[in-house]
Design a protein around this motif. Structure first.
Motif, mmCIF file in Angstrom:
data_model
loop_
_atom_site.group_PDB
_atom_site.id
_atom_site.type_symbol
_atom_site.label_atom_id
_atom_site.label_comp_id
_atom_site.label_asym_id
_atom_site.label_seq_id
_atom_site.Cartn_x
_atom_site.Cartn_y
_atom_site.Cartn_z
ATOM 1 N N LEU A 7 0.836 -1.199 0.000
ATOM 2 C CA LEU A 7 0.000 0.000 0.000
ATOM 3 C C LEU A 7 0.871 1.247 0.000
ATOM 4 N N CYS A 9 0.184 5.157 0.304
ATOM 5 C CA CYS A 9 -0.997 5.927 0.670
ATOM 6 C C CYS A 9 -0.641 7.171 1.480
ATOM 7 N N ASP A 10 -1.677 7.947 1.805
ATOM 8 C CA ASP A 10 -1.556 9.136 2.658
ATOM 9 C C ASP A 10 -2.618 9.016 3.747
ATOM 10 N N ASP A 15 -7.724 5.668 3.663
ATOM 11 C CA ASP A 15 -6.567 4.767 3.645
ATOM 12 C C ASP A 15 -6.450 3.951 4.925
ATOM 13 N N THR A 35 4.215 5.815 2.701
ATOM 14 C CA THR A 35 3.337 6.961 2.933
ATOM 15 C C THR A 35 3.891 8.214 2.254
#
Length: 97
Positions: A7, A9-10, A15, A35
């Motif tokens: 993953l 993501c932020d 998320d 991230t």
């Protein structure tokens, strides 16, 4: 056989849900999480991902790797009215160990 995923993501609310699902879906093997800046600062999104992994009972071998601290082409922007100041609207009294 489970599908291995990574993953990137932020971590805001959406998320965080993706992290939870990746941990608990029987046909998914979460390899790690990276991230970036987005729903909050890069610092907060890294911390949010680590908090989510712990809160959702992830295997401790799953690590968080920080990425970009700002957008490549546009100005930095957060939406604290949607995601809270830290990206998840969490209280600062919760600390990650």
């Amino acid at each position: 056989m489970s599908k291995q995923i990574w993953l990137d993501c932020d971590p805001g609310h959406d998320d965080a849900t993706a992290i939870m699902l990746a941990i608990h879906c029987n046909n998914v093997s979460l390899l790690g999480v990276s991230t970036v800046h987005g729903n909050s600062s890069a610092y907060n999104t890294e911390l949010n991902a680590a908090r989510c992994l712990e809160a959702f009972g992830a295997d401790p071998s799953i690590k968080v790797y920080p990425g970009a601290v700002k957008p490549l082409l546009r100005t930095t922007r957060h939406d604290p009215e949607i995601h809270g100041a830290d990206g998840l609207g969490w209280c600062r009294r919760f600390t990650f160990r």
